[in-house]
Design an enzyme around this catalytic site. Structure first.
Site, PDB file in Angstrom:
ATOM      1  N   LYS A  16      13.908  -3.319  -1.558  1.00 11.64           N
ATOM      2  CA  LYS A  16      14.407  -2.072  -1.929  1.00 11.64           C
ATOM      3  C   LYS A  16      15.715  -1.704  -1.177  1.00 11.64           C
ATOM      4  CE  LYS A  16      10.650   0.146  -1.060  1.00 11.64           C
ATOM      5  NZ  LYS A  16       9.522  -1.236  -1.068  1.00 11.64           N
ATOM      6  N   GLN A 223       7.352   1.425   0.297  1.00  7.88           N
ATOM      7  CA  GLN A 223       6.223   0.835  -0.005  1.00  7.88           C
ATOM      8  C   GLN A 223       6.203   0.447  -1.460  1.00  7.88           C
ATOM      9  OE1 GLN A 223       5.407   3.911   2.190  1.00  7.88           O
ATOM     10  NE2 GLN A 223       5.891   2.515   3.925  1.00  7.88           N
TER      11      GLN A 223
HETATM   12  P1  IMP Z   1      -0.160   2.065   6.397  1.00  6.61           P
HETATM   13  O1  IMP Z   1       0.877   2.463   5.523  1.00  6.61           O
HETATM   14  O2  IMP Z   1       0.363   1.698   7.820  1.00  6.61           O
HETATM   15  O3  IMP Z   1      -1.381   3.263   6.500  1.00  6.61           O
HETATM   16  O4  IMP Z   1      -1.056   0.764   5.921  1.00  6.61           O
HETATM   17  C1  IMP Z   1      -1.606   0.799   4.871  1.00  6.61           C
HETATM   18  C2  IMP Z   1      -1.265  -0.409   3.916  1.00  6.61           C
HETATM   19  O5  IMP Z   1      -0.195  -0.066   3.291  1.00  6.61           O
HETATM   20  C3  IMP Z   1      -1.360  -1.639   4.497  1.00  6.61           C
HETATM   21  O6  IMP Z   1      -1.894  -2.765   3.841  1.00  6.61           O
HETATM   22  C4  IMP Z   1      -0.174  -1.815   4.923  1.00  6.61           C
HETATM   23  O7  IMP Z   1       0.124  -3.375   5.120  1.00  6.61           O
HETATM   24  C5  IMP Z   1       0.665  -1.525   3.704  1.00  6.61           C
HETATM   25  N1  IMP Z   1       1.832  -1.126   3.879  1.00  6.61           N
HETATM   26  C6  IMP Z   1       2.403  -0.003   4.527  1.00  6.61           C
HETATM   27  N2  IMP Z   1       3.778   0.019   4.683  1.00  6.61           N
HETATM   28  C7  IMP Z   1       4.243  -1.126   3.864  1.00  6.61           C
HETATM   29  C8  IMP Z   1       5.516  -1.575   3.723  1.00  6.61           C
HETATM   30  O8  IMP Z   1       6.498  -1.063   3.856  1.00  6.61           O
HETATM   31  N3  IMP Z   1       5.685  -2.521   2.902  1.00  6.61           N
HETATM   32  C9  IMP Z   1       4.469  -3.236   2.604  1.00  6.61           C
HETATM   33  N4  IMP Z   1       3.088  -2.941   2.821  1.00  6.61           N
HETATM   34  C10 IMP Z   1       3.058  -1.793   3.372  1.00  6.61           C
END
Ligand code: IMP
Length: 423
Positions: A16, A223
């Site tokens: 992105k 994300q």
């Molecule tokens: P959190 O956002 O750190 O709570 O993680 C929750 C889930 O989202 C996990 O599986 C992370 O690997 C995924 N995740 C969070 N941010 C990213 C990103 O920027 N890219 C890909 N996966 C993400």
């Protein structure tokens, strides 16, 4: 005037940052509306590579206003570090604004994130980035979060922070975990508050004034749709609304203004962290994609899981986001493959599914139904227009777009700003 929302249409890491950087050419304002420094948006300009976590990707264009919207959770220490890192490399950040309503990630959120992940059994772990994202959103919903506007009044901020930190320390102590040194943490937070003060604004007003004045506005999603807390592969998701609807709640702009939704989509699929991944390739095929695409997390460095393009999940994502234009990235990664596959349906316990089921437990049982197309077996990384793409690559892209029911707007064939063309 144009108001465009750009979102990741898979599980994040679609590229992105690069597409935003290309689109910001004609943009007056770039707005991040959700997530936090769990994101890692990579932008390559000439021979320089930058990885942004909280700062919008329009920061490299001095005339573009960059807004960290109210929908984010912001770690003040991480934001200060990121700003200082850019300044050191000669990028000014005067054009950055932080919403006074954005919630803050406090040190106890990071500890709590790690503690909760540690307590989950194998198979139940989310694989979070351990940046404190989930616990900060939990406090926001629980109405005990600390917002950026509190950084403007250090005395009150200290009282609120201490009260919350003591509450968390009691929880950590009861669980036999390390506790926070509240005074030491406060000193760091105080310094960050002083550093960030000039950037804190009522950005809801700024965004609405810009829209009314007919400015070009771009929303930068972080994300991907399949990590959306409502629409993703729950519970293996992040804690924010990553889909286009989040742009409005996370910035304070009315949906009336939004005209286009760009979905950034990789020519194949990757996922970091735990959770179902319907088209995952285990073994040498997955490893080959990981190597060719350099698929390692920009934020955590974790190896990404790799697989074929999942048109079922992506079609769902295009529907929920209302994507009318696709930006397809990393086509060049498939250049050397003799054949390429698109997952067109799921077989779950012998039943064919054309749509993605809501229950993540079913997704673990998916046997992908593939359509196989011949590979183009030649380099595309120098291609600068649609007509110059190999016929077989065009066929692959056309079929992909048809399956997800959206039009191709941009194709990217390499990491650099120049390796992109619009259709
Ligand atoms: P959190 O956002 O750190 O709570 O993680 C929750 C889930 O989202 C996990 O599986 C992370 O690997 C995924 N995740 C969070 N941010 C990213 C990103 O920027 N890219 C890909 N996966 C993400």
């Amino acid at each position: 005037m144009s108001v465009t929302v750009l979102v990741g249409a898979q599980w994040g890491d679609e590229g992105k940052g690069k597409i935003i950087d290309v689109l910001t050419r004609d943009v007056d304002m770039v707005i991040r509306f959700q997530g936090g420094n769990n994101a890692g948006h990579t932008v390559e300009i000439g021979d320089q590579k930058y990885v942004l976590h909280l700062i919008p990707s329009g920061i490299f264009r001095p005339d573009t206003i960059n807004i960290i919207g109210n929908g984010l959770v912001v770690d003040p220490l991480a934001l200060q570090e990121e700003m200082e890192g850019l300044i050191k490399r000669g990028i000014a950040v005067k054009n950055l604004q932080l919403s006074d309503k954005a919630h803050l990630i406090m040190p106890y959120h990071k500890l709590m994130d790690a503690m909760k992940e540690g307590q989950l059994a194998e198979g139940k772990k989310i694989g979070t980035t351990k940046r404190g994202i989930g616990p900060a959103y939990t406090d926001k919903a629980d109405r005990c979060g600390i917002r950026a506007l509190e950084l403007l009044d250090l005395a009150e901020f200290r009282v609120h922070f201490t009260e919350q930190a003591e509450k968390y320390n009691r929880i950590f102590a009861a669980a036999g975990q390390e506790t926070l040194d509240i005074d030491a943490e406060w000193l760091q937070l105080k310094a960050a508050a002083e550093y960030l003060k000039p950037y804190i604004k009522d950005t809801v007003l700024e965004v609405n004034q810009a829209a009314r004045a007919g400015k070009n506005i771009l929303f930068e999603g972080a994300q991907g749709a399949l990590l959306d807390v409502d629409h993703g592969t729950y519970p293996f998701v992040t804690s924010s609304n990553t889909t286009s609807g989040g742009a409005c709640t996370g910035s304070g702009l009315s949906p009336r203004y939004i005209q286009d939704v760009y979905g950034v989509i990789k020519a194949y699929t990757t996922r970091v962290g735990e959770g179902p991944f319907q088209t995952e390739l285990h073994g040498p095929e997955g490893e080959a994609l990981r190597k060719a695409g350099n698929e390692y997390g920009a934020t955590t460095g974790r190896p990404r899981r790799c697989g074929w393009f999942d048109a079922v999940a992506s079609r769902y994502s295009c529907m929920v986001n209302g994507i009318n234009k696709l930006a397809i990235t990393k086509l060049d990664v498939l250049d050397r493959l003799p054949e390429v596959k698109l997952c067109v349906a799921y077989d779950i316990d012998g039943k064919r599914y054309e749509e993605m089921p809501s229950d993540s437990r079913l997704l673990y049982k998916v046997k992908p139904v593939y359509e196989t197309l011949p590979g183009w077996m030649c380099s595309t990384d120098h291609v600068s227009c649609w007509d110059d793409l190999p016929e077989k690559a065009k066929k692959y892209l056309r079929r992909l777009a048809e399956l997800v029911d959206a039009e191709i707007g941009i194709v990217s064939v390499g990491p650099n700003r120049s390796q992109t063309f619009e259709l």
